[in-house]
Design an enzyme around this catalytic site. Structure first.
Site, PDB file in Angstrom:
ATOM      1  N   CYS A 197      -1.980 -12.084   8.808  1.00  0.00           N
ATOM      2  CA  CYS A 197      -2.192 -13.395   9.476  1.00  0.00           C
ATOM      3  C   CYS A 197      -3.221 -13.986   8.317  1.00  0.00           C
ATOM      4  O   CYS A 197      -4.163 -13.387   7.867  1.00  0.00           O
ATOM      5  CB  CYS A 197      -2.783 -13.147  10.777  1.00  0.00           C
ATOM      6  SG  CYS A 197      -1.888 -12.469  12.015  1.00  0.00           S
ATOM      7  N   ARG A 234       0.195 -13.730   1.767  1.00  0.00           N
ATOM      8  CA  ARG A 234       0.031 -12.554   2.621  1.00  0.00           C
ATOM      9  C   ARG A 234       0.892 -11.944   3.357  1.00  0.00           C
ATOM     10  O   ARG A 234       0.704 -10.814   3.915  1.00  0.00           O
ATOM     11  CB  ARG A 234      -1.494 -13.024   3.169  1.00  0.00           C
ATOM     12  CG  ARG A 234      -2.590 -13.445   2.357  1.00  0.00           C
ATOM     13  CD  ARG A 234      -3.985 -14.149   3.327  1.00  0.00           C
ATOM     14  NE  ARG A 234      -4.093 -13.105   4.308  1.00  0.00           N
ATOM     15  CZ  ARG A 234      -5.291 -12.289   4.106  1.00  0.00           C
ATOM     16  NH1 ARG A 234      -5.660 -12.348   3.010  1.00  0.00           N
ATOM     17  NH2 ARG A 234      -5.611 -11.472   4.854  1.00  0.00           N
ATOM     18  N   TRP A 289       1.481 -13.035  11.438  1.00  0.00           N
ATOM     19  CA  TRP A 289       2.476 -11.897  11.253  1.00  0.00           C
ATOM     20  C   TRP A 289       2.523 -11.107  12.647  1.00  0.00           C
ATOM     21  O   TRP A 289       1.384 -10.475  13.046  1.00  0.00           O
ATOM     22  CB  TRP A 289       1.815 -10.886  10.221  1.00  0.00           C
ATOM     23  CG  TRP A 289       2.831  -9.874   9.644  1.00  0.00           C
ATOM     24  CD1 TRP A 289       3.561 -10.120   8.639  1.00  0.00           C
ATOM     25  CD2 TRP A 289       2.913  -8.792  10.275  1.00  0.00           C
ATOM     26  NE1 TRP A 289       4.309  -8.878   8.571  1.00  0.00           N
ATOM     27  CE2 TRP A 289       4.006  -8.055   9.365  1.00  0.00           C
ATOM     28  CE3 TRP A 289       2.282  -8.014  10.963  1.00  0.00           C
ATOM     29  CZ2 TRP A 289       4.188  -6.620   9.449  1.00  0.00           C
ATOM     30  CZ3 TRP A 289       2.393  -6.581  10.897  1.00  0.00           C
ATOM     31  CH2 TRP A 289       3.322  -5.809  10.247  1.00  0.00           C
ATOM     32  N   ASN A 306      -7.243 -13.666  13.934  1.00  0.00           N
ATOM     33  CA  ASN A 306      -6.832 -12.592  13.122  1.00  0.00           C
ATOM     34  C   ASN A 306      -7.340 -11.265  13.618  1.00  0.00           C
ATOM     35  O   ASN A 306      -8.455 -11.052  14.055  1.00  0.00           O
ATOM     36  CB  ASN A 306      -7.284 -12.580  11.589  1.00  0.00           C
ATOM     37  CG  ASN A 306      -6.553 -13.816  10.713  1.00  0.00           C
ATOM     38  OD1 ASN A 306      -5.503 -14.413  11.400  1.00  0.00           O
ATOM     39  ND2 ASN A 306      -6.758 -13.667   9.753  1.00  0.00           N
ATOM     40  N   GLY A 307      -6.698  -9.993  13.711  1.00  0.00           N
ATOM     41  CA  GLY A 307      -7.088  -8.723  14.096  1.00  0.00           C
ATOM     42  C   GLY A 307      -6.498  -8.389  15.455  1.00  0.00           C
ATOM     43  O   GLY A 307      -5.376  -9.122  15.799  1.00  0.00           O
ATOM     44  N   GLU A 325       7.059   5.596  -6.445  1.00  0.00           N
ATOM     45  CA  GLU A 325       6.647   4.292  -6.578  1.00  0.00           C
ATOM     46  C   GLU A 325       7.615   3.560  -7.100  1.00  0.00           C
ATOM     47  O   GLU A 325       7.816   2.302  -6.654  1.00  0.00           O
ATOM     48  CB  GLU A 325       5.374   4.057  -7.596  1.00  0.00           C
ATOM     49  CG  GLU A 325       4.959   2.756  -8.124  1.00  0.00           C
ATOM     50  CD  GLU A 325       4.560   1.748  -6.647  1.00  0.00           C
ATOM     51  OE1 GLU A 325       4.383   2.284  -5.773  1.00  0.00           O
ATOM     52  OE2 GLU A 325       4.316   0.607  -7.174  1.00  0.00           O
ATOM     53  N   LYS A 346       9.327   0.315  -5.019  1.00  0.00           N
ATOM     54  CA  LYS A 346       9.360  -1.184  -5.569  1.00  0.00           C
ATOM     55  C   LYS A 346      10.957  -1.548  -5.266  1.00  0.00           C
ATOM     56  O   LYS A 346      10.924  -2.910  -4.726  1.00  0.00           O
ATOM     57  CB  LYS A 346       9.160  -1.257  -7.100  1.00  0.00           C
ATOM     58  CG  LYS A 346       7.669  -1.106  -7.297  1.00  0.00           C
ATOM     59  CD  LYS A 346       6.753  -2.189  -7.295  1.00  0.00           C
ATOM     60  CE  LYS A 346       5.980  -2.358  -6.070  1.00  0.00           C
ATOM     61  NZ  LYS A 346       5.153  -1.471  -5.824  1.00  0.00           N
ATOM     62  N   GLU A 401      11.274  -2.339  -1.250  1.00  0.00           N
ATOM     63  CA  GLU A 401      10.395  -3.276  -0.375  1.00  0.00           C
ATOM     64  C   GLU A 401      11.044  -4.747  -0.897  1.00  0.00           C
ATOM     65  O   GLU A 401      10.932  -5.764  -0.088  1.00  0.00           O
ATOM     66  CB  GLU A 401       8.962  -3.099  -0.812  1.00  0.00           C
ATOM     67  CG  GLU A 401       8.547  -3.430  -1.969  1.00  0.00           C
ATOM     68  CD  GLU A 401       6.937  -3.195  -2.065  1.00  0.00           C
ATOM     69  OE1 GLU A 401       6.323  -3.532  -0.920  1.00  0.00           O
ATOM     70  OE2 GLU A 401       6.525  -2.758  -3.186  1.00  0.00           O
ATOM     71  N   HIS A 406      17.491  21.333  -3.078  1.00  0.00           N
ATOM     72  CA  HIS A 406      17.168  21.686  -1.719  1.00  0.00           C
ATOM     73  C   HIS A 406      17.688  20.655  -0.631  1.00  0.00           C
ATOM     74  O   HIS A 406      17.128  20.887   0.510  1.00  0.00           O
ATOM     75  CB  HIS A 406      15.525  21.906  -1.437  1.00  0.00           C
ATOM     76  CG  HIS A 406      15.375  23.153  -2.678  1.00  0.00           C
ATOM     77  ND1 HIS A 406      15.325  24.124  -2.286  1.00  0.00           N
ATOM     78  CD2 HIS A 406      14.684  22.711  -3.717  1.00  0.00           C
ATOM     79  CE1 HIS A 406      14.671  24.903  -3.475  1.00  0.00           C
ATOM     80  NE2 HIS A 406      14.611  24.245  -4.186  1.00  0.00           N
ATOM     81  N   LYS A 423       0.995  -8.808   2.528  1.00  0.00           N
ATOM     82  CA  LYS A 423       0.381  -8.258   1.172  1.00  0.00           C
ATOM     83  C   LYS A 423      -1.089  -7.730   1.841  1.00  0.00           C
ATOM     84  O   LYS A 423      -1.171  -6.823   1.294  1.00  0.00           O
ATOM     85  CB  LYS A 423       0.043  -9.753   0.391  1.00  0.00           C
ATOM     86  CG  LYS A 423      -0.913  -9.486  -0.827  1.00  0.00           C
ATOM     87  CD  LYS A 423      -0.086  -8.717  -1.925  1.00  0.00           C
ATOM     88  CE  LYS A 423      -0.738  -8.308  -2.909  1.00  0.00           C
ATOM     89  NZ  LYS A 423      -0.081  -7.158  -3.719  1.00  0.00           N
TER      90      LYS A 423
END
Ligand code: M6R
Length: 608
Positions: A2, A27, A74, A100-101, A481, A485, A488, A504, A603
């Site tokens: 947010c 964000r 968000w 926010n929060g 990683e 990438k 996402e 395995h 973000k």
């Protein structure tokens, strides 16, 4: 996640608020809204989707007010919808709040307020704030807000305004950033300095449990005991970095290309060549404790976690320390052994990640020394940690972290070298690491110059729906990683595995529709990697390899190869990840994805 922007001054608030929201878009959010007050009337407009959707709604009406607030949401409590979007209001339509929060005790408060005949219109936790302020308001907004926050449990960055109190906005902070911007007879507030920079460089970052009151004629800051505070104005020197793609199609591509500079910024002024060691001013106050530490625990999330996993290998190579790496969201619930000989190192681009903050608070309680490697100067993690190192990589706007990852790896190497030189690392070994670090920017430039080859491969691989990424030793975290990438930003299923683990389980997935990206380096794992690739080929799997130039034999066993320059094994991941970032980027582009703002992602992840 947010974002908040608020304005009080002589200009028309609406355009400043919309501009601020656009600067906060990176964000991540799923709805947006604003409230502007004029002549004792509050107007609130909200929309699901993008800020441009909100603008379309606003085009039908002109809001002439000089104070207002806006928000990108968000969703946490309640799905993305117009009713759940902020600002939220009271029953009379006089008060607006953005938050926010998370208000943890919102259920209890809501029940209490409903019993007092308040009518709620959303499923959010935030709406209780508007009704509590209404309950306590008797002409003095500041006092009503003070009384309100005393009832709140959880985290908040709040802005509150009342239609009857011209140009007054009250901001409060606990655990969620609020930055005040000071202009010429006008005042701003935001959850992120990026939103303020076009208007002013003069800022004050509120500390937890502080309140700022913006008025027509000035501003003041208080603590929650209603005592006035003297706060110095800081100059935020980020204007050069205002969100501008500088000709690139996406921030992600721009940031991938900024890596030579970001890597250089990570080591500039931090190498002492004459002594084969690094020098990190931010760690000097705690150097004695670092020399005596017995155990290092790295905590972080997402890409920063994968940097941490590599950090373990780097520290194991250069120091005699016992190193653990923990996902921050698990860390605080574990029963980890910690004392004053333990150092807990938080890695975070944003410095705002709620899980990482919770983890280091827990570690602090247990007596560990807390360090941070953070990109955003003055962020929450930078404030909580005892000492640390800044990336100085400039802002990262693309949701997919790229330049901060490689910058984090350089800084982890510098910290390991610093400690290692007090232990077993010789001058020659230290010098070798330093010389290799200095070559990295040029080597990354060389990889970037080969972008068209990666683009062509991405076009060929874009139709596949599943990918396996494999590597051994230093290339194992790189595989994870690389997979992150791809998934996402392109929404393709991708898994990163230690290559030895393939037989395995995951090998049962391999067929002609399930390609593998194999990361191969000229180190002790080389022959074993070739065997793993051959096992995949024997099952009709297609293999794309990222290989360093000394690995010529890879050509004979793989379908496609991306060559990268060679460096020391512990630095090789810094080079190997670059083509994988480009590969993910071009596949996502090929598939028409929203690369800088992938669905459901934010973000800065400011909720646990
Ligand atoms: O700001 P942080 O480094 O603490 O963020 C951690 C993760 O949220 C972040 O790395 C996330 O995984 C990125 N989207 C990865 O590209």
């Amino acid at each position: 996640m947010c974002g908040i922007i608020a304005y009080s001054g002589g200009r028309i608030a609406e355009s400043i608020l919309i501009d601020g929201l656009k600067r906060l878009e990176y964000r991540g959010y799923d709805s947006a809204g604003l409230a502007v007050a004029r002549r004792k009337k509050m107007t609130v407009v909200r929309a699901v989707g993008k800020v441009s959707d909100l603008e379309k709604k606003l085009a039908r009406r002109k809001l002439a007010g000089h104070y207002g607030m806006a928000h990108t949401r968000w969703a946490t409590h309640g799905r993305p919808s117009e009713q759940n979007a902020h600002p939220h209001g009271d029953c009379q339509g006089k008060i607006s709040i953005v938050h926010n929060g998370i208000i943890e005790n919102y259920q209890d408060l809501k029940e209490e307020l409903i019993a007092q005949k308040h009518v709620f219109t959303s499923q959010t936790d935030s709406e209780v704030v508007a009704h509590l302020v209404e309950e306590y308001f008797d002409g003095d907004l500041e006092t009503a807000v003070l009384k309100t926050v005393q009832r709140l449990q959880g985290t908040f960055g709040l802005a509150v305004m009342h239609a009857d109190i011209d140009r007054q906005i009250v901001m409060v902070k606990r655990g969620s950033p609020i930055i005040i911007g000071i202009g010429e007879n006008e005042y701003f507030a935001a959850s992120d300095a990026m939103a303020l920079l076009p208007y002013t460089e003069k800022i004050i970052s509120l500390n937890d449990d502080e309140m700022a009151v913006l008025n027509a004629g000035g501003y003041y800051i208080k603590n929650l005991n209603n005592e006035l505070l003297e706060r110095e104005i800081e100059i935020c020197a980020g204007r050069d970095y205002l969100a501008d793609k500088k000709g690139y199609e996406h921030f992600m591509l721009k940031e991938i290309f900024e890596q030579p500079e970001a890597i250089e910024n990570a080591f500039r002024g931090r190498l002492v060549e004459a002594e084969g060691v690094s020098k990190l001013g931010g760690l000097e106050p705690v150097l004695e404790r670092l020399k005596n530490m017995k155990k290092l625990i790295i905590v972080s999330c997402g890409t920063s976690y994968y940097a941490g996993l590599l950090g373990r290998y780097i520290f194991e190579n250069l120091t005699a320390l016992h190193v653990e790496v923990e996902v921050a969201s698990e860390f605080r619930y574990r029963k980890l052994k910690m004392n004053e000989d333990t150092v807990v190192l938080a890695l975070s681009q944003s410095g705002e990640t709620a899980d990482t903050i919770a983890a280091i608070r827990e570690a602090k309680r247990k007596g560990a020394l807390i360090l941070g490697v953070v990109n955003v100067v003055g962020s929450a993690i930078a404030q909580i940690t005892a000492a640390g190192v800044y990336n100085h990589a400039g802002p990262e706007f693309g949701v997919a972290s790229t330049k901060i990852y490689t910058s984090q790896l350089v800084i982890l190497t510098l910290i390991a070298l610093l400690i290692g030189r007090y232990q077993d690392v010789s001058y020659n070994e230290g010098s070798e690491v330093i010389q290799a670090i200095k070559k990295l920017p040029k080597q990354v430039e060389k990889i970037l110059a080969d972008m068209e080859h990666v683009r062509a491969l991405a076009q060929a691989y874009a139709p596949f729906e599943d990918f396996l990424f494999i590597g051994r030793l230093f290339n194992y975290p790189t595989a994870m990683e690389g997979a992150l990438k791809l998934k996402e930003i392109s929404y393709i299923h991708a898994e990163g595995y230690a290559a030895g683990e393939m037989k395995h389980g995951p090998i049962s997935l391999i067929d002609e529709n399930f390609p593998t990206v194999a990361i191969v380096s000229q180190d002790c794992t080389f022959d074993k990697m070739l065997s793993n690739i051959q096992e995949i080929k024997a099952r009709n799997g297609r293999v794309l390899s990222v290989a360093s130039q000394g690995c010529g034999r890879v050509r004979d066993v793989c379908d496609d190869v991306i060559w990268v320059p060679e460096t020391l094994p512990l630095l090789q991941p810094i080079l190997n990840i670059v083509p994988l970032q480009l590969f993910a980027y071009f596949i996502a582009r090929e598939r028409g994805c929203d690369i800088d703002k992938p669905r459901n992602l934010a973000k800065s992840v400011t909720v646990e």
